[in-house]
Design a protein around this motif. Structure first.
Motif, mmCIF file in Angstrom:
data_model
loop_
_atom_site.group_PDB
_atom_site.id
_atom_site.type_symbol
_atom_site.label_atom_id
_atom_site.label_comp_id
_atom_site.label_asym_id
_atom_site.label_seq_id
_atom_site.Cartn_x
_atom_site.Cartn_y
_atom_site.Cartn_z
ATOM 1 N N GLY A 1 1.034 -1.622 -0.015
ATOM 2 C CA GLY A 1 0.010 0.063 -0.158
ATOM 3 C C GLY A 1 0.784 1.506 0.030
ATOM 4 N N ASP A 2 1.769 0.909 0.388
ATOM 5 C CA ASP A 2 3.348 2.936 1.111
ATOM 6 C C ASP A 2 3.375 2.283 -0.825
ATOM 7 O OD1 ASP A 2 2.582 2.730 3.966
ATOM 8 O OD2 ASP A 2 3.860 1.551 4.287
ATOM 9 N N LEU A 3 4.046 1.608 -0.939
ATOM 10 C CA LEU A 3 4.579 1.857 -2.497
ATOM 11 C C LEU A 3 3.425 1.828 -3.831
ATOM 12 C CD1 LEU A 3 7.694 -1.238 -2.541
ATOM 13 C CD2 LEU A 3 7.109 1.290 -2.222
ATOM 14 N N ALA A 4 2.000 2.034 -3.632
ATOM 15 C CA ALA A 4 1.479 1.908 -4.791
ATOM 16 C C ALA A 4 1.128 3.599 -5.347
ATOM 17 C CB ALA A 4 -0.253 1.833 -3.997
ATOM 18 N N GLY A 5 2.009 4.611 -4.484
ATOM 19 C CA GLY A 5 1.941 5.891 -5.277
ATOM 20 C C GLY A 5 3.205 6.155 -6.432
ATOM 21 N N VAL A 6 4.471 5.099 -6.073
ATOM 22 C CA VAL A 6 5.172 5.274 -6.721
ATOM 23 C C VAL A 6 4.828 4.462 -7.868
ATOM 24 C CG1 VAL A 6 7.194 6.320 -5.264
ATOM 25 C CG2 VAL A 6 6.923 3.839 -5.547
ATOM 26 N N GLY A 7 4.130 3.212 -7.625
ATOM 27 C CA GLY A 7 3.813 1.589 -8.660
ATOM 28 C C GLY A 7 4.996 1.105 -8.462
ATOM 29 N N ALA A 8 5.553 0.697 -7.359
ATOM 30 C CA ALA A 8 6.498 -0.336 -7.184
ATOM 31 C C ALA A 8 5.591 -1.560 -7.208
ATOM 32 C CB ALA A 8 6.896 -0.173 -6.604
ATOM 33 N N ALA A 9 5.550 -2.967 -6.992
ATOM 34 C CA ALA A 9 5.401 -4.070 -7.004
ATOM 35 C C ALA A 9 6.649 -4.572 -5.994
ATOM 36 C CB ALA A 9 5.094 -4.436 -7.879
ATOM 37 N N TRP A 10 5.764 -5.141 -5.087
ATOM 38 C CA TRP A 10 6.529 -5.164 -3.677
ATOM 39 C C TRP A 10 6.349 -6.821 -3.822
ATOM 40 C CZ3 TRP A 10 10.208 -4.237 -0.520
ATOM 41 C CH2 TRP A 10 10.247 -5.155 0.875
ATOM 42 N N TRP B 1 5.425 -13.999 -4.720
ATOM 43 C CA TRP B 1 4.629 -12.861 -6.270
ATOM 44 C C TRP B 1 2.966 -13.789 -5.513
ATOM 45 C CZ3 TRP B 1 7.587 -10.309 -9.379
ATOM 46 C CH2 TRP B 1 8.636 -10.862 -9.283
ATOM 47 N N SER B 2 3.231 -12.117 -5.243
ATOM 48 C CA SER B 2 1.426 -11.993 -5.052
ATOM 49 C C SER B 2 0.835 -11.313 -6.580
ATOM 50 C CB SER B 2 1.304 -10.708 -4.079
ATOM 51 O OG SER B 2 1.753 -9.914 -4.437
ATOM 52 N N THR B 3 -0.754 -11.833 -6.252
ATOM 53 C CA THR B 3 -1.495 -10.811 -7.168
ATOM 54 C C THR B 3 -1.604 -9.894 -6.964
ATOM 55 O OG1 THR B 3 -3.523 -12.786 -6.368
ATOM 56 C CG2 THR B 3 -2.143 -13.830 -7.653
ATOM 57 N N VAL B 4 -2.551 -9.253 -8.395
ATOM 58 C CA VAL B 4 -2.703 -7.511 -7.965
ATOM 59 C C VAL B 4 -4.063 -7.665 -9.251
ATOM 60 C CG1 VAL B 4 -2.312 -5.567 -9.233
ATOM 61 C CG2 VAL B 4 -0.601 -6.796 -9.438
ATOM 62 N N GLY C 1 12.371 -8.509 0.778
ATOM 63 C CA GLY C 1 12.000 -7.997 -0.182
ATOM 64 C C GLY C 1 12.390 -7.440 -0.872
ATOM 65 N N VAL C 2 11.722 -6.869 -2.327
ATOM 66 C CA VAL C 2 12.229 -7.032 -3.600
ATOM 67 C C VAL C 2 11.104 -6.140 -3.810
ATOM 68 C CG1 VAL C 2 13.528 -6.520 -5.341
ATOM 69 C CG2 VAL C 2 13.916 -8.267 -3.960
ATOM 70 N N ALA C 3 11.255 -4.233 -4.162
ATOM 71 C CA ALA C 3 10.414 -3.497 -4.736
ATOM 72 C C ALA C 3 10.597 -3.593 -6.451
ATOM 73 C CB ALA C 3 10.340 -2.177 -3.774
ATOM 74 N N VAL C 4 9.938 -3.831 -7.538
ATOM 75 C CA VAL C 4 9.887 -3.425 -8.274
ATOM 76 C C VAL C 4 9.099 -2.582 -9.418
ATOM 77 C CG1 VAL C 4 10.788 -4.563 -10.685
ATOM 78 C CG2 VAL C 4 10.618 -6.069 -8.605
ATOM 79 N N LEU C 5 9.901 -2.094 -10.203
ATOM 80 C CA LEU C 5 9.358 -0.537 -10.491
ATOM 81 C C LEU C 5 9.102 0.351 -11.998
ATOM 82 C CD1 LEU C 5 10.240 2.913 -9.136
ATOM 83 C CD2 LEU C 5 11.423 0.845 -8.848
ATOM 84 N N PRO C 6 8.462 0.802 -12.790
ATOM 85 C CA PRO C 6 8.873 0.642 -14.225
ATOM 86 C C PRO C 6 9.787 2.074 -13.641
ATOM 87 C CG PRO C 6 6.913 0.897 -13.905
ATOM 88 C CD PRO C 6 6.913 0.794 -12.592
ATOM 89 N N THR C 7 10.638 2.609 -14.649
ATOM 90 C CA THR C 7 10.784 4.709 -15.230
ATOM 91 C C THR C 7 10.404 4.683 -16.290
ATOM 92 O OG1 THR C 7 12.776 3.624 -16.035
ATOM 93 C CG2 THR C 7 12.796 3.706 -13.240
ATOM 94 N N SER C 8 10.088 6.142 -16.851
ATOM 95 C CA SER C 8 9.507 6.674 -17.954
ATOM 96 C C SER C 8 11.399 5.947 -18.804
ATOM 97 C CB SER C 8 10.293 8.282 -18.030
ATOM 98 O OG SER C 8 11.500 7.889 -17.979
#
Length: 528
Positions: A18-27, A37-40, A99-106
């Motif tokens: 929930g905290d990482l949702a703001g930067v679009g990262a998957a935990w 791996w969790s489901t979305v 844990g690992v946070a995975v996020l996309p960049t531009s």
């Protein structure tokens, strides 16, 4: 990994996701070196997380780079152009939290990885590009700041979960303490000196079953001894038999509370009942629905077993003291018999008649016991009457009769300073008072005469008339009954006489026959 650790990881996963949702990262939580791996649930609102989690190349890349990502406090690397992975590692007293946070960049849009990921995740690239144009993605240059933020969020999430667990632990301990205190308070309430041990064991079993949710409780005593209680007490249904409990106890062989699994009775809690350094028996509890027996229930079981041990040990000591006390009274009565052997057994016979009459009236058990003891010592004052008077053959003159009439007051004075037998004194002092006020020593009448004395008066006179005398044989039973009826309302309480006449005299007759063998006869005024 234990269920507790798994639950904690799941809790952290929910918080940090929930905290990482703001930067679009998957935990992605890491358990024992394996990504979880969790489901979305919302692939539209959380399209970035859904894209990254659903693409197998991302999963494979995380697995291959895990050693780098889990180094130190966590490493960071670019899995694909425009896809960053940030490792988070924190050490706690309970172990590592990873844990690992995975996020996309531009760069995902500009450097060509988007098409590959959309194909791998089986999502429409056009839709994803539309989402990307709407939701700005951070540039690669922002990753160091995002990395610091992600790790701070990870530590914060872990601490929040631990604080919440600590609060829950306090609540649980308070609840456990309340249950234990409630049970112990109920048991302590039953720790009445002189109370019935059987009643206490049944009450303790009921309280334990209600507090801890057992459907049955069994208490098996190795040797009840002087406590005078059944060696097997059961509460509830479905409990093992005495023999089965003994086998269970022998197989467990423990001095502490433990859990035992049995094919026939399932999970059971078992605790030794000890008194000092002696093993007194075993407490077994079973049939608990729902969750398995925990340390909470075992603690309650051990506490209950401890209090049972204390009670049984005290009950045995009290029984010993009670027996010694009764023996002392019987010795005092024997002293009267030694002065005047012709009245042998009179006090014992009056005692059992008084006991039976009090029970027949329906009086409480404690009063019945008092009636028995008071009947036993009702003539104790004759110790203070000269032997020449007690043993005189033939009739007494007035001065000698006056001496005999002093025995209630003498007995009262002998016993009044003994605190344990003060309840017996009314019977000793007033058993020669008459319902119409013509008796002695005080000449009181009716219900002014203590009930205990009214009971003993009938029994005393009945035994006097039923015994042989120097100048006559014992009166026939029906003649004695007729005399008692004639004296209703004058010498005796009119409401008690009918109850007395309806009693069973089998035990009395056995004692009378035993005591009559080999002895001479005495004047009835000395036993009246």
């Amino acid at each position: 990994m234990t269920s507790t650790s798994t639950n904690k990881t799941s809790a952290i996963e929910l918080v940090i996701a929930g905290d990482l949702a703001g930067v679009g990262a998957a935990w992605i939580s890491i358990e024992n070196g394996v990504p979880r791996w969790s489901t979305v649930d919302d692939p539209v609102g959380a399209w970035r997380q859904a894209l990254l989690v659903g693409a197998m190349p991302v999963r494979e890349a995380v697995r291959k780079n895990l050693s780098v990502l889990m180094t130190g406090e966590g490493g960071a690397c670019e899995l694909f152009p425009g896809v960053m992975a940030i490792g988070c590692v924190s050490e706690t007293r309970r172990g590592r939290c990873e844990g690992v946070a995975v996020l996309p960049t531009s760069e995902l849009i500009t450097e060509g990885s988007l098409s590959m990921l959309c194909n791998a995740a089986k999502v429409d690239e056009t839709v994803i590009r539309g989402f990307a144009s709407r939701d700005a993605l951070p540039p690669r240059e922002a990753i160091p700041a995002i990395t610091d933020l992600v790790r701070r969020l990870h530590v914060s999430a872990r601490r929040r979960i631990e604080e919440r667990e600590a609060a829950h632990s306090v609540d649980r301990r308070l609840s456990e303490s309340y249950e234990e205190l409630h049970l112990l308070n109920s048991l302590i309430d039953g720790l009445v000196v002189g109370g019935d041990p059987g009643d206490f064991l049944v009450s303790a079993a009921e309280e334990l079953a209600a507090t801890a949710g057992y459907s049955w409780i069994a208490i098996l005593l190795d040797d009840p001894g002087a406590s005078k209680v059944d060696d097997f007490v059961v509460h509830g249904s479905g409990a093992p038999t005495r023999a089965e409990v003994r086998l269970i106890a022998e197989s467990a062989s423990t001095s502490t509370a433990t859990v035992v699994l049995d094919p026939a009775f399932g999970e059971m809690g078992l605790a030794a009942v000890r008194g000092g350094d002696r093993n007194l028996g075993t407490l077994v509890a079973g049939g608990r629905a729902g969750e398995p027996i925990s340390s909470i229930e075992l603690t309650l079981l051990a506490s209950a077993a401890g209090h049972l041990g204390v009670f049984l040990r005290n009950a045995a000591l009290y029984s010993d003291l009670d027996a010694m006390f009764l023996g002392t009274l019987q010795s005092m009565v024997a002293a009267i018999d030694a002065k005047d052997p012709y009245t042998r057994g009179h006090s014992q016979r009056v005692a059992i008649l008084s006991r039976d009459l009090a029970a027949a009236i329906g009086l409480p058990e404690a009063f019945v016991k008092t009636a028995h003891l008071s009947g036993l010592v009702h003539d104790i004052g004759k110790i203070g009457v000269p032997e020449a008077v007690l043993c005189k053959a033939g009739r007494l003159d007035e001065s000698e009769f006056a001496a005999i009439r002093q025995h209630p007051q003498i007995g009262f004075r002998i016993l009044r300073d003994i605190p344990q037998i003060r309840d017996l004194l009314p019977g000793v002092l007033c058993h020669h008072e008459s319902w119409d006020g013509s008796g002695y020593p005080a000449g009181i009448a009716g219900e002014e005469i203590p009930l205990l004395a009214r009971i003993i008066a009938i029994c005393d006179s009945f035994d006097a008339m039923s015994s042989n005398r120097t100048y006559r044989s014992a009166k026939p039973r029906q003649k004695v009954f007729e005399e008692l009826r004639n004296c209703r309302g004058s010498q005796f309480d009119p409401s008690i006489v009918p109850v007395f006449l309806g009693m069973d005299f089998t035990e009395y007759d056995r004692l009378l026959a035993r005591d009559a063998d080999g002895f001479g006869l005495a004047d009835d005024r000395r036993v009246a």
